[in-house]
Design a protein around this motif. Structure first.
Motif, mmCIF file in Angstrom:
data_model
loop_
_atom_site.group_PDB
_atom_site.id
_atom_site.type_symbol
_atom_site.label_atom_id
_atom_site.label_comp_id
_atom_site.label_asym_id
_atom_site.label_seq_id
_atom_site.Cartn_x
_atom_site.Cartn_y
_atom_site.Cartn_z
ATOM 1 N N VAL A 338 41.167 29.554 50.070
ATOM 2 C CA VAL A 338 41.204 30.733 50.545
ATOM 3 C C VAL A 338 41.096 30.418 52.164
ATOM 4 O O VAL A 338 40.079 29.606 52.594
ATOM 5 C CB VAL A 338 39.984 31.729 50.311
ATOM 6 N N VAL A 339 41.980 30.752 52.950
ATOM 7 C CA VAL A 339 42.195 30.503 54.328
ATOM 8 C C VAL A 339 41.650 31.527 55.140
ATOM 9 O O VAL A 339 42.044 32.649 55.123
ATOM 10 C CB VAL A 339 43.427 29.906 54.932
ATOM 11 N N VAL A 340 40.552 31.159 55.882
ATOM 12 C CA VAL A 340 39.727 32.438 56.792
ATOM 13 C C VAL A 340 39.568 31.980 58.028
ATOM 14 O O VAL A 340 39.508 30.655 58.524
ATOM 15 C CB VAL A 340 38.435 32.921 55.965
ATOM 16 N N ARG A 341 39.530 33.035 58.997
ATOM 17 C CA ARG A 341 39.033 32.551 60.337
ATOM 18 C C ARG A 341 37.481 32.331 60.387
ATOM 19 O O ARG A 341 36.774 32.794 59.772
ATOM 20 C CB ARG A 341 39.083 33.837 61.307
ATOM 21 N N GLU A 342 37.404 30.885 61.012
ATOM 22 C CA GLU A 342 35.942 30.378 60.839
ATOM 23 C C GLU A 342 34.999 31.314 61.359
ATOM 24 O O GLU A 342 33.678 31.388 60.742
ATOM 25 C CB GLU A 342 36.103 28.975 61.894
ATOM 26 N N SER A 343 35.403 32.133 62.619
ATOM 27 C CA SER A 343 34.397 32.978 63.208
ATOM 28 C C SER A 343 33.987 34.032 62.097
ATOM 29 O O SER A 343 32.880 34.380 62.248
ATOM 30 C CB SER A 343 34.997 33.594 64.377
ATOM 31 N N GLU A 344 34.981 34.515 61.365
ATOM 32 C CA GLU A 344 34.475 35.615 60.293
ATOM 33 C C GLU A 344 33.427 35.036 59.264
ATOM 34 O O GLU A 344 32.714 35.627 58.924
ATOM 35 C CB GLU A 344 35.861 36.150 59.664
ATOM 36 N N LEU A 345 34.180 33.884 58.720
ATOM 37 C CA LEU A 345 33.149 33.152 57.615
ATOM 38 C C LEU A 345 31.801 32.948 58.191
ATOM 39 O O LEU A 345 30.820 33.128 57.357
ATOM 40 C CB LEU A 345 33.995 31.914 57.286
ATOM 41 N N ASN A 346 31.593 32.344 59.251
ATOM 42 C CA ASN A 346 30.275 32.227 59.791
ATOM 43 C C ASN A 346 29.581 33.242 59.877
ATOM 44 O O ASN A 346 28.159 32.890 59.631
ATOM 45 C CB ASN A 346 30.374 31.516 61.415
ATOM 46 N N ARG A 347 29.696 34.425 59.808
ATOM 47 C CA ARG A 347 28.924 35.464 59.866
ATOM 48 C C ARG A 347 28.122 35.536 58.351
ATOM 49 O O ARG A 347 27.131 36.081 58.389
ATOM 50 C CB ARG A 347 29.778 36.942 59.797
ATOM 51 N N HIS A 348 28.753 35.019 57.407
ATOM 52 C CA HIS A 348 28.119 35.351 55.806
ATOM 53 C C HIS A 348 28.556 34.049 55.148
ATOM 54 O O HIS A 348 28.578 34.334 53.942
ATOM 55 C CB HIS A 348 28.588 36.604 55.203
ATOM 56 N N ARG A 349 28.693 32.984 55.588
ATOM 57 C CA ARG A 349 29.055 31.656 54.969
ATOM 58 C C ARG A 349 28.542 31.478 53.691
ATOM 59 O O ARG A 349 28.806 31.592 52.908
ATOM 60 C CB ARG A 349 28.947 30.316 55.964
ATOM 61 N N ASP A 350 27.102 31.402 53.908
ATOM 62 C CA ASP A 350 26.109 30.862 52.654
ATOM 63 C C ASP A 350 26.436 32.063 51.755
ATOM 64 O O ASP A 350 26.424 31.702 50.318
ATOM 65 C CB ASP A 350 24.501 30.725 53.151
ATOM 66 N N GLU A 351 26.309 33.365 51.964
ATOM 67 C CA GLU A 351 26.278 34.512 51.122
ATOM 68 C C GLU A 351 27.561 34.257 50.333
ATOM 69 O O GLU A 351 27.792 34.607 49.180
ATOM 70 C CB GLU A 351 26.124 35.852 51.980
ATOM 71 N N VAL A 352 28.675 34.283 51.108
ATOM 72 C CA VAL A 352 30.140 34.220 50.279
ATOM 73 C C VAL A 352 30.178 33.194 49.323
ATOM 74 O O VAL A 352 30.591 33.392 48.205
ATOM 75 C CB VAL A 352 31.161 34.212 51.632
#
Ligand code: ASP
Length: 437
Positions: A338-352
């Motif tokens: 799954v390719v995502v924008r890093e800035s978006e992922l960083n908001r909830h990385r561990d939870e996702v």
């Protein structure tokens, strides 16, 4: 019939106004003109729109805004003087100052750049002036009411053989002025073109079109002579900007081509964007290359994943629950990325990640950061055998490893992911392989 939109740099001073005048007068088919506000005259200059936003900010903070508004007025006065026009905008400026003092919003303020430039340009060309507030309609939420706008425009323009309609703004039913997002005069131009069913929508700016690759990376990149709206969409999504993204829809729907032209080089044919450019206009198999850094790849592995019903949906559910948008989804038999924008992922990385583990129990899950995506776009790629091989060979022969591949089902683009550090070099490699050979 031609509708032309001129950007801010094309109308930054009297010298530029003269060029615009000559362009409009050179072809009697140019009936309707949509101007932006005066832009930068030199590198560190201020755009009139930015000054107007500052005015409103100062006023709403209770500060004196008259000095900033005077700078705006001086910009127009200099143009009027240098063009030798018999015109005074001082009453307009009195009204604007009063409105700002009375608490006018930022959209009203910003719109005055185009409004005043429209009055000025109409006087200079000898065209009628049509205030966009009466013909471009927004709803209470500031969203364009497209059908209503097209109706209003086409009704009004029947009364004017030649007219200037300022870009960037319109109004609600009750007259409250609203604007598009920045660069929105491109949308106004497209609406005018659509409303009169123009043969072509000319968008005049400071470059003669789109380059095959970003000239900051490939300095001698050639211009694209012809491109389809579909290809353009793929390139703009990856960051190629010349035209406001939303300017495409009104004209594309009616099959009107958009021609990007340069006011500073009017002989250059520019880039023609059309609904279906023929394959005979394809020069290099590929039409353009664009890319962006700042992506992450979340890589999930699980044996027999392919036979597990609902696997993909559950993975995406984890992203959805945390409002992380996904961009691409390259999959294998037992793998899914799954390719995502890093800035978006960083908001909830561990939870996702934790949620994916909970929902699908993968054998392995890892995240690669600092990924750049590069889209190679071209309507000519489908009929050419071996395009993908040529692309991958070009990249790998520079010692760059490809981290992910996604060939859009449209078959007009191939997207590769590389480490951000290899971004420029990969783009050069692709340009070399397809354009320089
Ligand atoms: N003047 C506005 C801006 O600077 C709109 C435009 O130029 O299209 O964004």
């Amino acid at each position: 019939m031609i509708v032309c939109k001129f950007g801010g740099s094309s109308l930054a001073d009297a010298g530029q106004f003269k060029k615009v005048h000559d362009i409009v007068k050179a072809n009697p088919d140019r009936h309707y003109v949509v101007p932006s506000a005066p832009g930068r005259r030199f590198a560190n200059d201020e755009k009139v729109t930015d000054l107007l936003y500052s005015c409103q900010r100062a006023a709403s903070a209770g500060a004196d805004f008259s000095g900033i508004l005077l700078r705006v007025q001086e910009r127009y006065d200099a143009i009027i003087r240098d063009l030798g026009l018999k015109l005074s905008l001082s009453r307009e400026f009195d009204t604007i100052a009063r409105q700002i003092r009375d608490g006018a919003g930022s959209e009203y303020c910003a719109s005055r750049g185009e409004y005043l430039n429209g009055i000025l340009l109409a006087a200079y060309l000898g065209f009628d002036f049509v205030d966009a507030a009466g013909v471009v309609r927004f709803d209470k939420n500031g969203l364009l009411m497209e059908d209503e706008t097209l109706r209003l425009l086409s009704d009004e323009l029947k009364n004017h053989t030649r007219a200037v309609i300022p870009g960037f703004y319109g109004a609600e039913d009750d007259g409250t002025v609203r604007t598009f997002s920045r660069g929105g005069s491109d949308i106004s131009g497209a609406l005018v073109a659509s409303s009169v069913n123009a043969d072509v929508y000319e968008n005049w700016t400071d470059v003669p079109g789109f380059c095959i690759a970003d000239p900051r990376i490939v300095p001698d990149a050639k211009y694209i002579p012809s491109i389809t709206y579909k290809e353009l969409r793929e390139l703009s999504y990856m960051g190629a900007t010349v035209l406001h993204e939303d300017a495409v829809f009104p004209v594309r729907k009616c099959g009107i081509p958009t021609n990007i032209r340069s006011t500073n080089d009017p002989q250059h044919p520019g880039t023609m964007i059309s609904v279906s450019a023929g394959l005979d206009s394809v020069q290099h198999t590929i039409t353009g290359i664009a890319g962006q850094k700042g992506f992450s790849i979340v890589h999930i592995e699980k044996d027999m994943m392919n036979s597990e019903l609902g696997f993909g949906r559950r993975v995406l559910q984890a992203f959805e629950e945390y409002a992380v948008n996904f961009e691409h989804l390259p999959t294998g038999i037992d793998t899914m990325s799954v390719v995502v924008r890093e800035s978006e992922l960083n908001r909830h990385r561990d939870e996702v990640i934790a949620r994916i583990e909970e929902l699908v129990h993968p054998d392995q899950i890892n995240v690669a950061d600092n990924i750049a995506l590069i889209a190679t776009v071209g309507r000519g790629m489908v009929r050419m055998f071996g395009t993908a091989a040529r692309l991958f060979t070009a990249i790998s022969s520079r010692g760059i490893s490809i981290r992910t591949i996604d060939q859009g089902s449209s078959e007009i683009s191939i997207i590769v992911g590389v480490d951000a550090a290899d971004f420029n070099s990969a783009i050069e490699a692709i340009y070399d392989a397809f354009v320089r050979t």
